[in-house]
Write an enzyme that holds these catalytic residues in place. Structure first.
Site, PDB file in Angstrom:
ATOM      1  N   PHE A 128      -2.222   5.613   3.842  1.00  0.00           N
ATOM      2  CA  PHE A 128      -2.510   5.672   2.413  1.00  0.00           C
ATOM      3  C   PHE A 128      -3.097   7.061   2.102  1.00  0.00           C
ATOM      4  O   PHE A 128      -4.021   7.512   2.795  1.00  0.00           O
ATOM      5  CB  PHE A 128      -3.519   4.574   2.082  1.00  0.00           C
ATOM      6  CG  PHE A 128      -3.731   4.325   0.629  1.00  0.00           C
ATOM      7  CD1 PHE A 128      -2.725   3.776  -0.150  1.00  0.00           C
ATOM      8  CD2 PHE A 128      -4.954   4.602   0.031  1.00  0.00           C
ATOM      9  CE1 PHE A 128      -2.935   3.526  -1.499  1.00  0.00           C
ATOM     10  CE2 PHE A 128      -5.169   4.354  -1.311  1.00  0.00           C
ATOM     11  CZ  PHE A 128      -4.147   3.813  -2.072  1.00  0.00           C
ATOM     12  N   ASP A 222      -7.904   0.837   9.266  1.00  0.00           N
ATOM     13  CA  ASP A 222      -7.981   0.467   7.859  1.00  0.00           C
ATOM     14  C   ASP A 222      -7.212  -0.841   7.682  1.00  0.00           C
ATOM     15  O   ASP A 222      -5.993  -0.883   7.856  1.00  0.00           O
ATOM     16  CB  ASP A 222      -7.385   1.577   6.974  1.00  0.00           C
ATOM     17  CG  ASP A 222      -7.639   1.289   5.491  1.00  0.00           C
ATOM     18  OD1 ASP A 222      -7.768   0.096   5.133  1.00  0.00           O
ATOM     19  OD2 ASP A 222      -7.704   2.243   4.698  1.00  0.00           O
ATOM     20  N   TYR A 247      -9.898  -6.574  -2.799  1.00  0.00           N
ATOM     21  CA  TYR A 247      -9.240  -6.991  -4.046  1.00  0.00           C
ATOM     22  C   TYR A 247      -7.743  -7.201  -3.893  1.00  0.00           C
ATOM     23  O   TYR A 247      -7.066  -7.516  -4.857  1.00  0.00           O
ATOM     24  CB  TYR A 247      -9.532  -5.998  -5.186  1.00  0.00           C
ATOM     25  CG  TYR A 247      -9.259  -4.537  -4.867  1.00  0.00           C
ATOM     26  CD1 TYR A 247      -7.961  -4.045  -4.848  1.00  0.00           C
ATOM     27  CD2 TYR A 247     -10.298  -3.663  -4.582  1.00  0.00           C
ATOM     28  CE1 TYR A 247      -7.718  -2.713  -4.544  1.00  0.00           C
ATOM     29  CE2 TYR A 247     -10.066  -2.337  -4.284  1.00  0.00           C
ATOM     30  CZ  TYR A 247      -8.770  -1.869  -4.265  1.00  0.00           C
ATOM     31  OH  TYR A 247      -8.534  -0.556  -3.956  1.00  0.00           O
ATOM     32  N   LYS A 248      -7.230  -7.019  -2.659  1.00  0.00           N
ATOM     33  CA  LYS A 248      -5.792  -7.251  -2.425  1.00  0.00           C
ATOM     34  C   LYS A 248      -5.606  -8.710  -2.000  1.00  0.00           C
ATOM     35  O   LYS A 248      -5.789  -9.602  -2.830  1.00  0.00           O
ATOM     36  CB  LYS A 248      -5.291  -6.233  -1.405  1.00  0.00           C
ATOM     37  CG  LYS A 248      -5.305  -4.820  -2.010  1.00  0.00           C
ATOM     38  CD  LYS A 248      -5.041  -3.725  -1.008  1.00  0.00           C
ATOM     39  CE  LYS A 248      -5.029  -2.378  -1.733  1.00  0.00           C
ATOM     40  NZ  LYS A 248      -5.255  -1.246  -0.849  1.00  0.00           N
ATOM     41  N   ARG A 397       8.157  -2.335  -4.224  1.00  0.00           N
ATOM     42  CA  ARG A 397       7.349  -3.023  -3.231  1.00  0.00           C
ATOM     43  C   ARG A 397       7.052  -4.443  -3.706  1.00  0.00           C
ATOM     44  O   ARG A 397       6.647  -4.642  -4.846  1.00  0.00           O
ATOM     45  CB  ARG A 397       6.050  -2.233  -3.051  1.00  0.00           C
ATOM     46  CG  ARG A 397       5.337  -2.507  -1.773  1.00  0.00           C
ATOM     47  CD  ARG A 397       4.227  -1.507  -1.606  1.00  0.00           C
ATOM     48  NE  ARG A 397       3.262  -1.610  -2.690  1.00  0.00           N
ATOM     49  CZ  ARG A 397       1.957  -1.364  -2.543  1.00  0.00           C
ATOM     50  NH1 ARG A 397       1.481  -1.008  -1.380  1.00  0.00           N
ATOM     51  NH2 ARG A 397       1.129  -1.466  -3.558  1.00  0.00           N
TER      52      ARG A 397
END
Ligand SMILES: *Cc1c(COP(=O)(O)O)cnc(C)c1O
Length: 437
Positions: A128, A222, A247-248, A397
């Site tokens: 990321f 991560d 929050y995912k 995605r």
């Protein structure tokens, strides 16, 4: 892969056999027609979180400062231990705090300081971008600087070197041979996303951790795209450090605080680069000199965002109840099914799979690629009530959240996407991108 077929009745049969099907009722669903395939970016809201948020607001109003002694002060550790259950971390190694980027900064800086003579930081091009920026910022901060050639020479020897391993094939899979070769005796830290954000490639945590340890390097994972979707065994893998997002797949809400993990074995050897009062041994002594708290707590810096932290704590309930093994089993079926629909329905329109075919190497989202990916995403969002997301240059995605995504929903999403292609609905959108994609 099980044998799938393209009928809606088949998708419904999968739902009827799904042991997690009832979990969908634990989430707020205001628009039953919406096909939400972006839970890997922002999870749906659990009803438990909505209720807890209201209570927390009331507690704030009533308890005022007394709230700190009624569960607020210790929330980073308490909620950290709950997350620990999802990532194979025994209590006392995880705290919830700050953002992923900031936690990555703190742990990377601490890891580099532990072995200052080692200059290599290994990561990959699938990571990321924020993670890469944080590494670059730390390198810059630690740079010796140089105004003349002698200093320039010094700098070459003393500065950290960030090595980004490339992809082996079409941005889907990292080049593992190159990764292995890059980890040398000069490596301080290997830091990777456990599941990569575009292709969804899933690293073998144990293998990479062992490779790094064999050369004396530390490993920082991560977990942002794997926590809540893939079983993780940090302690068993002897991982050193980890950070992750809530929050995912953990559904903690926009901006919910992130977490960090520091293995017990190295906690007292590491120093946070941010010495704040929450990481001080006895914060209420208000001593003028900093002494680090024992253990992982030293990585707290300042006051926590209690409202979102406690809301996120309640949001963990469905995940903790379902358990990671059941979640993973459904996730694998869903990504297999979506890959099948891509091959069968979408390949004729020029789509191809941008994710590993073998579910053993894949998280809970897939990318499907098409040169018109961006405009196709726009058509899905604006006309078809389907929410995917788009990642440049050509990745549409699609995230599958086992607790609330149904197979019929996946079927419907792909069916609408097929219509966008048949009717060329993307044609009318400009190539120019909106701010948030
Ligand atoms: C989502 C995500 C982040 C988010 O970082 P924040 O600092 O919390 O905004 C970081 N890294 C990865 C790999 C992610 O998927």
């Amino acid at each position: 892969m099980t044998s799938f077929d393209t009928s809606l009745s088949f998708a419904r049969r999968l739902d009827s056999l799904d042991p997690l099907a009832s979990f969908r009722d634990q989430f707020i669903i205001t628009d039953p027609d919406l096909i939400y395939l972006d839970g890997n970016s922002l999870g749906r809201m659990p009803k438990a979180a909505a209720e807890r948020a209201k209570q927390v607001i009331d507690e704030w109003g009533h308890d005022l400062i007394r709230g700190w002694n009624k569960g607020w002060w210790k929330a980073p550790q308490r909620v950290g231990d709950k997350i620990g259950k999802l990532i194979g971390a025994a209590p006392g190694q995880v705290v919830v705090t700050d953002t992923v980027s900031i936690n990555l900064f703190k742990l990377t800086a601490a890891a580099l300081a532990l072995q200052p003579h080692r200059k290599r930081i290994i990561t990959d091009t699938l990571n990321f971008p924020s993670d890469l920026y944080i590494l670059q910022g730390i390198k810059n901060l630690l740079s010796t600087g140089g105004l003349d050639t002698t200093a320039e020479e010094h700098r070459r020897l003393l500065d950290h070197q960030i090595i980004r391993i490339g992809a082996a094939d079409d941005d889907i899979t990292p080049d593992l041979a190159a990764l292995e070769a890059a980890i040398t005796e000069d490596t301080a830290l290997v830091t990777l996303s456990h599941v990569t954000f575009k292709s969804g490639y899933l690293y073998d945590m144990r293998r990479i951790t062992d490779l790094a340890h064999a050369k004396g390097a530390l490993v920082l994972w991560d977990l942002s795209h794997s926590v809540g979707s893939v079983p993780i065994e940090l302690d068993q893998c002897s991982a050193d450090l980890a950070v992750g997002c809530t929050y995912k797949y953990l559904n903690g809400g926009p901006g919910a605080p992130a977490f960090l993990y520091v293995n017990k074995k190295i906690q007292d050897k590491l120093t946070s680069p941010i010495w704040g009062w929450w990481g001080q041994k006895n914060p209420f002594d208000f001593d003028l000199d900093y002494v680090p708290a024992p253990g992982v707590e030293r990585f707290l810096a300042g006051t926590q965002p209690i409202i979102s932290l406690l809301t996120m704590e309640a949001a963990l309930e469905p995940t903790l109840q379902a358990g990671m093994d059941a979640i993973r089993a459904k996730s694998v079926s869903m990504t297999d099914y979506a890959s099948f629909l891509t091959d069968t329905w979408l390949a004729p329109f020029g789509f191809f799979l941008g994710s590993p075919r073998d579910s053993a190497n894949r998280g809970s989202h897939i990318s499907i690629r098409h040169p018109e990916g961006y405009r196709i995403a726009r058509a899905l969002i604006e006309e078809m009530n389907v929410i995917p997301d788009f990642r440049a240059p050509d990745n549409l995605r699609l995230g599958f959240a086992p607790l609330y995504t149904s197979f019929a929903e996946i079927w419907e999403g792909f069916h609408r996407l097929k219509r966008v292609m048949e009717e060329k609905r993307y044609d009318k959108y400009p190539q120019q991108k909106l701010t948030v994609t």
